[in-house]
Design a protein around this motif. Sequence first.
Motif, PDB file in Angstrom:
ATOM      1  N   THR A  13     -78.124   4.061  15.547  1.00  0.00           N
ATOM      2  CA  THR A  13     -78.215   5.453  15.239  1.00  0.00           C
ATOM      3  C   THR A  13     -77.229   6.121  14.250  1.00  0.00           C
ATOM      4  N   SER A  14     -75.946   5.360  14.384  1.00  0.00           N
ATOM      5  CA  SER A  14     -74.831   6.021  13.562  1.00  0.00           C
ATOM      6  C   SER A  14     -74.528   4.893  12.530  1.00  0.00           C
ATOM      7  N   ALA A  15     -73.898   5.338  11.349  1.00  0.00           N
ATOM      8  CA  ALA A  15     -72.956   4.514  10.435  1.00  0.00           C
ATOM      9  C   ALA A  15     -72.487   3.304  10.937  1.00  0.00           C
ATOM     10  N   ALA A  16     -71.619   3.642  11.889  1.00  0.00           N
ATOM     11  CA  ALA A  16     -70.629   2.659  12.606  1.00  0.00           C
ATOM     12  C   ALA A  16     -71.437   1.711  13.318  1.00  0.00           C
ATOM     13  N   GLU A  17     -72.633   2.173  14.219  1.00  0.00           N
ATOM     14  CA  GLU A  17     -73.554   1.143  14.905  1.00  0.00           C
ATOM     15  C   GLU A  17     -74.129   0.208  13.970  1.00  0.00           C
ATOM     16  N   ILE A  18     -74.778   0.837  12.758  1.00  0.00           N
ATOM     17  CA  ILE A  18     -75.615   0.188  11.996  1.00  0.00           C
ATOM     18  C   ILE A  18     -74.730  -1.002  11.398  1.00  0.00           C
ATOM     19  N   ALA A  19     -73.572  -0.547  11.023  1.00  0.00           N
ATOM     20  CA  ALA A  19     -72.418  -1.648  10.096  1.00  0.00           C
ATOM     21  C   ALA A  19     -72.435  -2.750  11.163  1.00  0.00           C
ATOM     22  N   ASP A  20     -71.767  -2.349  12.550  1.00  0.00           N
ATOM     23  CA  ASP A  20     -71.658  -3.417  13.186  1.00  0.00           C
ATOM     24  C   ASP A  20     -72.660  -4.221  13.779  1.00  0.00           C
ATOM     25  N   GLN A 169     -51.419  -2.038  16.006  1.00  0.00           N
ATOM     26  CA  GLN A 169     -51.048  -0.904  17.096  1.00  0.00           C
ATOM     27  C   GLN A 169     -51.601   0.386  16.852  1.00  0.00           C
ATOM     28  N   ALA A 170     -52.071   0.787  15.417  1.00  0.00           N
ATOM     29  CA  ALA A 170     -52.219   2.056  15.335  1.00  0.00           C
ATOM     30  C   ALA A 170     -53.800   2.533  14.971  1.00  0.00           C
ATOM     31  N   LEU A 171     -54.381   1.256  14.185  1.00  0.00           N
ATOM     32  CA  LEU A 171     -55.762   1.358  13.812  1.00  0.00           C
ATOM     33  C   LEU A 171     -56.946   0.537  14.487  1.00  0.00           C
ATOM     34  N   VAL A 172     -58.016   0.913  14.367  1.00  0.00           N
ATOM     35  CA  VAL A 172     -59.420   0.324  14.721  1.00  0.00           C
ATOM     36  C   VAL A 172     -59.900  -0.348  13.596  1.00  0.00           C
ATOM     37  N   ARG A 173     -60.856  -1.422  13.535  1.00  0.00           N
ATOM     38  CA  ARG A 173     -61.582  -1.523  12.430  1.00  0.00           C
ATOM     39  C   ARG A 173     -62.304  -0.670  11.707  1.00  0.00           C
ATOM     40  N   ASP A 174     -62.141  -0.521  10.351  1.00  0.00           N
ATOM     41  CA  ASP A 174     -62.927   0.381   9.398  1.00  0.00           C
ATOM     42  C   ASP A 174     -62.074   1.611   9.355  1.00  0.00           C
ATOM     43  N   ASP A 175     -60.970   1.709   9.967  1.00  0.00           N
ATOM     44  CA  ASP A 175     -59.976   2.882   9.769  1.00  0.00           C
ATOM     45  C   ASP A 175     -59.518   2.764   8.312  1.00  0.00           C
ATOM     46  N   ARG A 192     -57.576  -5.676   4.088  1.00  0.00           N
ATOM     47  CA  ARG A 192     -58.892  -6.254   3.778  1.00  0.00           C
ATOM     48  C   ARG A 192     -59.357  -7.269   5.027  1.00  0.00           C
ATOM     49  N   LEU A 193     -58.359  -8.066   5.335  1.00  0.00           N
ATOM     50  CA  LEU A 193     -58.544  -9.191   6.272  1.00  0.00           C
ATOM     51  C   LEU A 193     -58.627  -8.483   7.869  1.00  0.00           C
ATOM     52  N   GLY A 194     -57.699  -7.415   7.814  1.00  0.00           N
ATOM     53  CA  GLY A 194     -57.777  -6.891   9.172  1.00  0.00           C
ATOM     54  C   GLY A 194     -58.912  -5.779   9.573  1.00  0.00           C
ATOM     55  N   GLY A 195     -59.861  -5.935   8.255  1.00  0.00           N
ATOM     56  CA  GLY A 195     -61.047  -5.039   8.581  1.00  0.00           C
ATOM     57  C   GLY A 195     -60.949  -3.367   8.305  1.00  0.00           C
ATOM     58  N   TYR A 196     -59.753  -2.929   7.706  1.00  0.00           N
ATOM     59  CA  TYR A 196     -59.469  -1.804   7.457  1.00  0.00           C
ATOM     60  C   TYR A 196     -60.083  -1.426   6.005  1.00  0.00           C
ATOM     61  N   VAL A 221     -57.229   8.930   5.876  1.00  0.00           N
ATOM     62  CA  VAL A 221     -56.566   7.753   6.196  1.00  0.00           C
ATOM     63  C   VAL A 221     -55.587   7.946   7.514  1.00  0.00           C
ATOM     64  N   ARG A 222     -55.265   6.936   8.131  1.00  0.00           N
ATOM     65  CA  ARG A 222     -54.691   7.035   9.358  1.00  0.00           C
ATOM     66  C   ARG A 222     -53.268   6.262   9.250  1.00  0.00           C
ATOM     67  N   ALA A 223     -53.106   5.679   8.002  1.00  0.00           N
ATOM     68  CA  ALA A 223     -52.012   5.042   7.676  1.00  0.00           C
ATOM     69  C   ALA A 223     -51.626   5.004   6.136  1.00  0.00           C
ATOM     70  N   VAL A 224     -50.274   5.212   5.891  1.00  0.00           N
ATOM     71  CA  VAL A 224     -49.958   5.225   4.335  1.00  0.00           C
ATOM     72  C   VAL A 224     -49.083   4.289   3.863  1.00  0.00           C
ATOM     73  N   ILE A 225     -49.316   3.276   3.314  1.00  0.00           N
ATOM     74  CA  ILE A 225     -48.200   2.143   2.880  1.00  0.00           C
ATOM     75  C   ILE A 225     -47.633   2.168   1.596  1.00  0.00           C
ATOM     76  N   CYS A 226     -46.291   2.406   1.304  1.00  0.00           N
ATOM     77  CA  CYS A 226     -45.568   3.039   0.474  1.00  0.00           C
ATOM     78  C   CYS A 226     -44.305   2.276   0.016  1.00  0.00           C
ATOM     79  N   THR A 227     -44.089   1.795  -1.324  1.00  0.00           N
ATOM     80  CA  THR A 227     -43.025   0.794  -1.688  1.00  0.00           C
ATOM     81  C   THR A 227     -42.190   1.806  -2.405  1.00  0.00           C
ATOM     82  N   PRO A 228     -40.902   2.136  -1.827  1.00  0.00           N
ATOM     83  CA  PRO A 228     -40.088   3.019  -2.449  1.00  0.00           C
ATOM     84  C   PRO A 228     -39.397   2.778  -3.650  1.00  0.00           C
TER      85      PRO A 228
END
Length: 445
Positions: A13-20, A169-175, A192-196, A221-228
């Motif tokens: 009944t939710s987008a996440a449930e349908i996707a799962d 350690q910080a995210l769940v799938r689709d975050d 992508r392979l982590g399902g994020y 977004v729950r995380a930001v990856i930056c190359t300084p």
Amino acid sequence: MNSGDVDEAISGTSAAEIADSVRSLVDNGRLSAGEPLPPVRALADRLGVNRNTVVAAYRLLGQAGTVVTLGRGGTRVAAPVPLAAEGYAQDSVLRDVGDGNPDPSLIPDLSAALTSLAGRPVLYGEPVIDPELEQWARGWVSPDVPDPDAVRLTITGGAVDAMERLLAQALVRDDAVALEDPCFLSAMRTVRLGGYRPVPIPVDEEGMTVAGLRTALAQGVRAVICTPRAQNPTGVSLTQRRAAELRAVLADHPYVLVIADDHYSLLTRRPYHSIIGPGHRRFALIRSVSKFLGPDMCLAVTATDPETADRLAMHFSPGSSWVSHLLQRLTVALVTDPEVMAAVDRAGEHYLARNTAFAERLTAHGVPCTAGDGLSLWVDVDAPSRAVAEQLMRRGWLARPGDEFILADTGAARRLRLTVHTLSDADADRLAADVAAAVRATASR
């Protein structure tokens, strides 16, 4: 599985449930590559949900690479597509100038250091970080992290290993994870392979853009990856002004995990400017030794806030609860050897000089180019780069087309990434002429 069966098998009944539900059908083989999913309206009516809920579910599946949307062709299960990876192309007779590797002749000789590694065995339950490595590593990262006394160090099996564990350690799938665009291939693969869900942030001549970061944060977004420094593939390094602007934006989001991947740290000639502000609560600075000690030295120092360090430690499995102390001791022996570090410094000068010289060659041939930082050049060919790469293949060269690095920036499809620092002057002259000829041949089509 026929279309009626597919329709009846999908639940939620939710987008996440349908996707799962759809993902489960794919995982257990009831849905195969190429099979269509029900039309949005039909599935929404059967499930008794708003049409936008199904649209959101299909969007999640698309971002995770589970399905593809083909316009009037509907939404179908995606076929597995190998993701581009760094390194040499396998089984090619062409001269590879897109591999992104360091020069093997500039990697320190390990033989002398290996003879100094004898010591008592390390047993279960002992500290996981070699004390001498920890002491050296603290000196390496302390000037560039907030509150150095509170920072904790973790040793991982390289930068990508650190990135994967930090996200886990910080995210769940689709975050959602914010990535620079164009993007480092290994970061793209990890997300992508982590399902994020990758959210692109454009990169300009000063680094990650402020507007792009604001937009990504607004998207949750729950995380930001930056190359300084030495962003791969562009070679761009953050300016002091841009880093300050990004810190100011992130100040309102202290619990978003900020990962700074400073992969080129001991080879770069650019200063380090951090986007991690003094009040940020979740952060990691990753520094790997692979670019200057060699890719087979799979070791990275990860400096984090204490809570992230505790959670990161939990993501080491019982079978890999520490990085080999032999590898740690070897790293210490090399980085504390003045002759080795002098050679590393010369290597950094070599990469910069060879890239600059090649950029000048290209410019002289009518392909304007400026050398950035890092192991490769990011060349604007002002034409579809895959077509230019095909022309180069006919001339004996294997280059990296820019579309391999794209998240959303279609401009990257007109770029080539070239790794040229191992070429002789004669070969560099020939490649520059061939790139110009390939550009002309593509433009004349």
